[in-house]
Design an enzyme around this catalytic site. Structure first.
Site, PDB file in Angstrom:
ATOM      1  N   LYS B  76      -5.035   3.542  11.497  1.00  0.00           N
ATOM      2  CA  LYS B  76      -6.230   3.353  10.671  1.00  0.00           C
ATOM      3  C   LYS B  76      -7.452   3.474  11.580  1.00  0.00           C
ATOM      4  CE  LYS B  76      -8.220   0.039   7.329  1.00  0.00           C
ATOM      5  NZ  LYS B  76      -8.057  -1.296   6.682  1.00  0.00           N
ATOM      6  N   SER B 151      -8.369  -1.302   1.630  1.00  0.00           N
ATOM      7  CA  SER B 151      -9.127  -0.340   2.400  1.00  0.00           C
ATOM      8  C   SER B 151      -8.258   0.607   3.235  1.00  0.00           C
ATOM      9  CB  SER B 151     -10.083  -1.076   3.331  1.00  0.00           C
ATOM     10  OG  SER B 151      -9.373  -1.799   4.313  1.00  0.00           O
ATOM     11  N   SER B 175      -5.813  -5.376   1.980  1.00  0.00           N
ATOM     12  CA  SER B 175      -6.048  -3.978   2.370  1.00  0.00           C
ATOM     13  C   SER B 175      -4.833  -3.235   2.909  1.00  0.00           C
ATOM     14  CB  SER B 175      -7.173  -3.900   3.401  1.00  0.00           C
ATOM     15  OG  SER B 175      -8.418  -4.035   2.768  1.00  0.00           O
TER      16      SER B 175
END
Lengths: 481, 489
Positions: B76, B151, B175
């Site tokens: 990420k 997210s 997330s």
């Protein structure tokens, strides 16, 4: 109307840890800008603070030295504000739960009185960086070397009534932190900085007047001046029928002028909240007791020891024990020369005067304590006289070597050879037959005064190097003949 | 090769069926071919990946390996990577190249894991749809007009579309788990303090936690073996034992006590999701587990509590993005105030600004007690609910999200309905507990997630419970194959 001044102090003390409070960067003073700022100090994204245990220990040592309560749980908070020298956009500090709770500092006033100043609390926090306005035309440079240097902020109660009390209190704090070894106490490098809260009230009134805060004073002298100026200003305003407004002020020690920085209305809302990157600091009693048992000697203890051990007057002892460097210097001098009175006189007299005239602190002295001790030793063993010693002191100060080297090189050794002295005496007597005759005709009282003349002549001939005790003895003998 | 799990790839590399270089090239090729459609990557680090693969192949040849040596994964874009742009999904950091690795990245590098690149995400991890990214929306591989969740939406989409066999993610209020549920993959948010946060760009420090996003629970265990552990650079990381999480995977579930919180089955839960969760629970009963209803009475307070605490912390965490030292700086600032104001006005997106404003407000003098302090008290109540529940049960189960993936744009103008996406995931972040989402059904072509919540540092049991389910069912093996095929054509 008679006015009473009320003063409270907030004192920032830089702790003498090797690394910063939340990062491994060095805290050494004077490095090239931004060479002591790592990713954490620069507040790079994703970096995290890791508390420095030594800073915590130092804060606890201070707390124990002022008999304060040590909080077994304390919290770091974030104080939010934007400024370029605050790289995270907040300062990590302690607000509601500081490490050190209420304590007491005893202050000795020059007139012999003592006064207790209450400490509200002391907390740990990080220092900011520096904005450099001078070297960048139209721009501002940022140096983050100092950002993250550990500080304790010591907050007093409004217990001081004169600027002298405030200065003595500040000096006492300086003595405590340097004695503990938790700060180098170098005022010129910003190791100790004062914010003074000042208000005035009609004498006898119970409630306090409105106070102002003058921030960031970095010497005892500036602090004294700033308080005096602010007290005068407040009294003037009040006597003219005006009001004092709560505000933050700045004092310029160079121009001797103070100005308002911001009013209460313009004050920041710092939005304090507990720092979620740092867990609460939990310490237990054994941890605290271990620190207590290893505390070094404190100024008050040292003062009474100096009185007992060295038979110094209380006044001399308090001056020599006030800070750790001076105390250590004095004790080293004593250990070499073994004469406390002479050691005290030289440290407080010649050395202090010279240091003051060149604005040096004792740890910057060009004459080491060892060398001063040796110099005094040469007085005691009659190698030189006290008067010649001052000349030798100058030479050592100027880097010409230690006492023996200087005495040797300049041929300042006292003449103690009796035959040499005898011939000097005879020489002077034969050149001054009238004075010798007068001496023989005079009474005892007059004779004593006349001896001075002969001694003076002999010292002149010997360039001050004749042993005065022996000269006296030989002279008396010869004049009797 | 891209159909394989980490466990299978690990065996394949060990037995020489393929090299790390071949594997890495294969995934890079897929990313180049397919990702223009999904947009799951912000940066693809082909050159570095191939170099890492070559190094991994020598390690394999010399026998100096870990189970994941030579396997490519994605990170990420919230994890700092030395020398590689780390944007956090924001214009503010579009030019930011960190000089250091996050601890998580460093650990994968040391294990010989190859990094394919950095995945797309909601800006500063603030969002549940990946629509707040500066780098554009990410498409859900199961349904291209739907969001992948957020997210960690890029990470979830990349794993679902088999552009990477696994990815790292972070979870502040859901997330990892919510996008895992919406993309039909397995996602684990460990206990707060289990994985180091160093080098992971902070959103809400007391809630953020990194975890694996994989196709199976076994793969998640392999990833967590590398990620978990105390870190001297993160003083909130905990010094707890780090077991080999793959060892407990096959433990028998007979007598396992599963708690079903009645509050997780109330208004707002899509009936089809509820059905999927109930079927999963039945499956567990057939595996020998005992199911009992429990109550977590303060559940309803979790979302409002979270939306005070997280923005409050974020408002301070994001103050460092001021245009002074790194990142975006506005052009020709007139003075300091102008520099700050325009840099932040131009550098941050709307959702980030909204949360900074909420947090700044909640911490302001006069409001602190009513908001932040109250929220902290509620947080304690929510934690106590869980502590009490875990006296009677071993694991808690319920839906991960109230619905399946929603359409792009559907909630982007309605922040509150977006915030309610995380209604079942937020409580575990507030309590600091580990939570997991595993695929448990497909509803109208879109995956449904089952959430498992464990006790503190009980990730081993969570992975075991998830793995046994995956041994008994095949929801986790479902892929959006037809969609991907369509994209391939």
């Amino acid at each position: 109307m008679e006015w009473e001044t009320v003063i409270g102090l907030e004192v920032h003390v830089q702790l003498a840890t090797k690394s910063k409070i939340f990062s491994g960067s060095s805290t050494a003073f004077g490095a090239e800008p931004n060479t002591q700022a790592n990713a954490v100090d620069l507040a790079m994204p994703g970096t995290l603070p890791v508390p420095n245990e030594q800073a915590l220990r130092y804060a606890i040592m201070f707390g124990l030295a002022i008999d304060a309560e040590i909080n077994q749980r304390s919290i770091f908070d974030r104080k939010n504000y934007f400024y370029p020298d605050s790289p995270k956009g907040y300062q990590t500090t302690q607000m509601d739960e500081p490490i050190v709770g209420p304590g007491i500092v005893e202050v000795q006033m020059p007139n012999g009185d003592s006064k207790s100043i209450r400490i509200h609390h002391a907390h740990l926090e990080e220092d900011a960086g520096k904005s450099l306005h001078e070297d960048f035309h139209g721009s501002t440079g940022i140096d983050l070397n100092r950002a993250g240097t550990p500080l304790i902020e010591i907050v007093s109660e409004p217990d001081m009534r004169t600027s002298e009390e405030a200065v003595e209190f500040a000096k006492k704090l300086h003595a405590i932190v340097t004695s503990l070894g938790i700060s180098d106490g170098h005022m010129s490098q910003g190791s100790m900085r004062f914010d003074v809260n000042v208000s005035v009230r009609p004498k006898g009134q119970g409630e306090y007047g409105t106070r102002t805060e003058t921030k960031n004073l970095n010497s005892f002298k500036f602090m004294e001046e700033a308080i005096a100026l602010e007290v005068e200003r407040q009294i003037d305003v009040l006597e003219d029928g005006g009001s004092i407004y709560q505000e933050t002020r700045l004092y310029n020690g160079e121009t001797k002028v103070a100005r308002s920085m911001r009013s209460k209305e313009e004050a920041n809302d710092y939005r304090y909240f507990p720092c979620p990157d740092l867990l609460p600091i939990i310490i237990d009693s054994p941890y605290i007791e271990a620190i207590r048992s290893s505390l070094p000697e404190l100024p008050d203890t040292r003062r009474s020891r100096f009185v007992d051990k060295y038979r110094l007057s209380s006044y001399d002892a308090s001056i020599l024990s006030s800070d750790k460097s001076t105390a250590e210097y004095f004790e080293t001098v004593f250990n070499v020369c073994k004469d406390a009175k002479l050691a005290a006189n030289w440290v407080m007299g010649e050395l202090t005067a010279k240091l003051n005239s060149e604005s040096l602190s004792i740890h910057e002295s060009p004459i080491s304590a060892d060398n001063l001790g040796k110099l005094i030793e040469r007085i005691i063993d009659h190698t030189i006289s006290g008067k010649i010693a001052k000349q030798v002191f100058e030479s050592i100060w100027n880097g010409e070597g230690n006492a023996d080297v200087v005495i040797e090189a300049k041929g300042l050794k006292q003449v103690s050879d009796s035959s040499e002295l005898e011939s000097m005496v005879e020489d002077v007597m034969s050149k001054n037959p009238d004075q010798v005759a007068n001496y023989h005709n005079a009474d005892d009282v007059k004779r004593k005064k006349m001896i001075g003349f002969f001694v003076g002549q002999i010292m002149k001939v010997s360039k001050g190097q004749a042993n005065p005790g022996m000269v006296n003895k030989i002279l008396m003998q010869k004049l009797k003949d | 090769m891209h159909n394989k799990t980490l466990a299978e790839l690990s065996k394949g590399l060990a037995s020489g069926d393929f090299s790390s270089s071949e594997l890495t090239k294969h995934y890079i090729g897929r990313i180049k071919q397919l990702d223009p459609t999904f947009n799951s990557f912000i940066s693809v680090t082909e050159e570095q990946a191939l170099a890492q693969a070559t190094a991994a192949d020598s390690r394999i040849a010399s026998g100096n390996t870990t189970p994941l040596t030579g396997i490519p994964i994605a990170h990420k874009d919230i994890f700092c990577t030395a020398g590689v742009k780390t944007s956090c999904g924001s214009k503010m950091l579009d030019n930011f190249i960190p000089p250091y690795d996050a601890t998580v990245v460093e650990k994968f590098n040391q294990s010989g894991v190859v990094s394919l690149g950095k995945t797309n995400m909601d800006e500063f991890a603030m969002g549940s749809s990946n629509e707040s990214s500066f780098y554009g929306i990410v498409k859900n591989p199961w349904s291209l007009n739907c969001v992948p969740g957020g997210s960690s939406g890029g990470s979830a989409a990349a794993v679902a579309a088999q552009l990477a066999p696994a990815s790292t993610g972070t979870d502040t209020g859901g997330s990892i788990r919510q996008p895992a549920a919406l993309c039909g993959i397995t996602g684990l948010k460990p206990t707060y303090g289990r994985v180091s946060r160093y080098g992971m760009i902070a959103f809400a420090s007391s809630l953020d936690q990194a975890g694996p996003m994989t196709r199976t629970a076994e793969d998640a265990a392999m990833m967590l073996n590398i990620m978990a552990g105390v870190d001297e650079k993160d003083s909130t990381s905990m010094d707890q034992p780090t077991p080999d999480y793959t060892e407990q995977l096959n433990n028998d579930l007979t007598g396992l006590r599963i708690g079903i919180p009645k509050e997780y089955f109330g208004e707002g839960l899509t009936p089809a999701i509820e059905q999927a969760v109930q079927s999963a629970i039945k499956e567990y009963q057939s595996l020998g587990a005992i199911v009992k209803e429990i109550s977590l009475p303060n559940t309803a307070l979790a979302v409002p509590c979270y939306y005070i605490i997280a923005p409050s912390e974020a408002s301070a965490n994001l103050s460092r993005f001021d245009g002074v030292r790194y990142g975006y700086r506005c052009e020709d600032p007139e003075d300091l105030l102008d520099l700050y104001t325009r840099t932040r006005e131009e550098g941050f997106g709307d959702e980030v600004k909204r949360r900074i404003l909420i947090g700044t407000y909640a911490l302001s003098a006069g409001f602190y007690d009513a908001y932040y302090k109250k929220a902290q008290q509620i947080r304690r109540l929510i934690k106590n609910d869980f502590v009490a529940a875990f006296e009677d049960v071993d694991v808690i189960m319920g839906p991960t999200v109230p619905n399946t993936a929603f359409e792009i744009g559907e909630k982007s103008n309605d922040p509150v309905s977006m915030y309610l996406e995380d209604i079942y995931t937020i409580p575990t972040n507030l309590a600091g507990l580990p939570g997991m989402s595993i695929p448990a059904g497909i509803i109208e072509g879109k995956p449904a997630g089952l959430q498992l919540i464990g006790n503190y540092f009980d990730e081993g049991r969570l992975l075991n419970v998830a793995h046994k389910f995956q041994q008994a069912t095949d929801w986790h093996l479902q892929t959006p194959a037809s969609q991907i095929k369509r994209v391939e054509r």
